[in-house]
Enzyme design. Structure first.
Site, short mmCIF file in Angstrom:
data_model
loop_
_atom_site.label_atom_id
_atom_site.label_comp_id
_atom_site.label_asym_id
_atom_site.label_seq_id
_atom_site.Cartn_x
_atom_site.Cartn_y
_atom_site.Cartn_z
CG HIS A 38 59.87 -75.67 -52.05
ND1 HIS A 38 58.64 -76.07 -51.58
CD2 HIS A 38 59.65 -75.13 -53.26
CE1 HIS A 38 57.72 -75.80 -52.48
NE2 HIS A 38 58.31 -75.24 -53.52
CB THR A 104 54.27 -63.58 -55.22
OG1 THR A 104 53.38 -64.53 -55.81
CG2 THR A 104 54.37 -62.35 -56.13
CD GLU A 106 55.11 -71.55 -53.22
OE1 GLU A 106 56.14 -71.73 -52.55
OE2 GLU A 106 55.09 -71.52 -54.46
#
Length: 317
Positions: A38, A104, A106
């Site tokens: 992330h 894919t 965020e």
């Protein structure tokens, strides 16, 4: 036989703590590691988001376990050429213990580079092109590419592992699961769905591994565990496409205000009953998953590892 791994939450923990947890997971008997990739955490309360590739380098030296990203988005924030180089180096430094999980993505993580967030169908196209491009680079050949989404000019990877890293593709819906079967070396999801495993196998993934993951919360009593989940991961209760399109943690915090404790907990086993935790893992085993990963929500990591080593893992093996 299904294997059981530990999910390292880079949204909740800094790099030194993630490395410490990886060592503890190996001592507790977990057989592999997942680590999230992330740029932002989902909520400010989670509080962390270290650069995954740096942490993987440290994990490679700290443990002997296989390591996978869960999952990397090689579409916008990081160009697939750079992800290919990072994955090749990770596979080389681990002696082939690295697997690249892709999806894919965020907007939460990707919009920091490009404010335009492509629709899902376009992102699936981008992912397919990115995976093909990365595999071409892993041959060690000089690569030039003029695709619909990516342009590459005479790129060559010099540091390569003995074998290219396997690419495991994330799928939550039917279309993405079919894509995983068609282009993936494995399938990644967070739902114990036998139908998804079957669709993956029918779509080209026959004989390839299906990998599932979930979050748990061990605590001395179930009520406090449930409160911890509701405080740190209410996003588990957010339904629909919002998780893919919201750009900032504060937007998730706003949406999470309407998520009840029951919705946040969902399928996460909570509390001190080992059979509750074992049954949550068995749901993935019974659905046909080859690997199952579980991560502890909240600060009681050492108690979790002791609990799983003594009470939970022996029940599911």
């Amino acid at each position: 036989m299904t294997t059981f791994g530990y999910l390292l939450s880079a949204e909740e923990h800094g790099p030194q703590e993630l490395v410490r947890q990886a060592k503890a997971a190996e001592r507790a008997g977990f057989e592999s590691l997942w680590i999230s990739d992330h740029f932002h955490p989902w909520l400010d309360a989670q509080g962390q988001s270290p650069f995954v590739w740096t942490v993987i380098g440290a994990l490679a030296e700290a443990t002997s376990l296989p390591i996978a990203t869960a999952v990397t988005c090689p579409l916008v924030r990081v160009h697939p050429v750079i992800v290919a180089q990072a994955a090749a180096t990770s596979a080389a430094i681990t002696g082939g213990r690295f697997r690249l999980g892709v999806g894919t993505g965020e907007a939460l993580n990707e919009h920091v580079i490009e404010s335009r967030w492509p629709p899902a169908a376009e992102r699936r196209e981008m992912l397919e092109e990115a995976v093909g491009l990365m595999r071409e680079l892993w041959t060690g050949k000089l690569v030039s590419h003029r695709g619909r989404h990516y342009q590459v000019d005479t790129a060559r990877l010099y540091t390569l592992p003995d074998e290219p890293p396997p690419v495991y593709v994330s799928g939550l819906g039917e279309i993405s699961t079919e894509l995983a079967g068609r282009i993936g070396d494995g399938f990644v999801t967070t739902r114990p769905s036998a139908e998804s495993v079957e669709l993956f196998h029918k779509s080209g993934g026959s004989g390839k591994p299906a990998v599932g993951g979930l979050k748990a919360c061990y605590a001395a009593d179930e009520a406090s565990a449930r409160r911890t989940v509701h405080r740190l991961w209410p996003t588990q209760g957010i339904k629909g496409e919002a998780s893919q399109i919201l750009p900032l943690p504060r937007h998730f915090e706003q949406l999470a205000e309407s998520v009840t404790e029951e919705e946040a907990v969902g399928g996460s086993p909570c509390g001190p009953d080992p059979e509750v935790h074992a049954q949550a893992l068995r749901a993935y085993v019974e659905a046909g998953f080859d690997e199952v990963y579980v991560g502890q929500i909240g600060p009681e990591q050492d108690a979790f590892f002791d609990f799983y080593a003594r009470e939970v893992l022996p029940r599911v093996r």
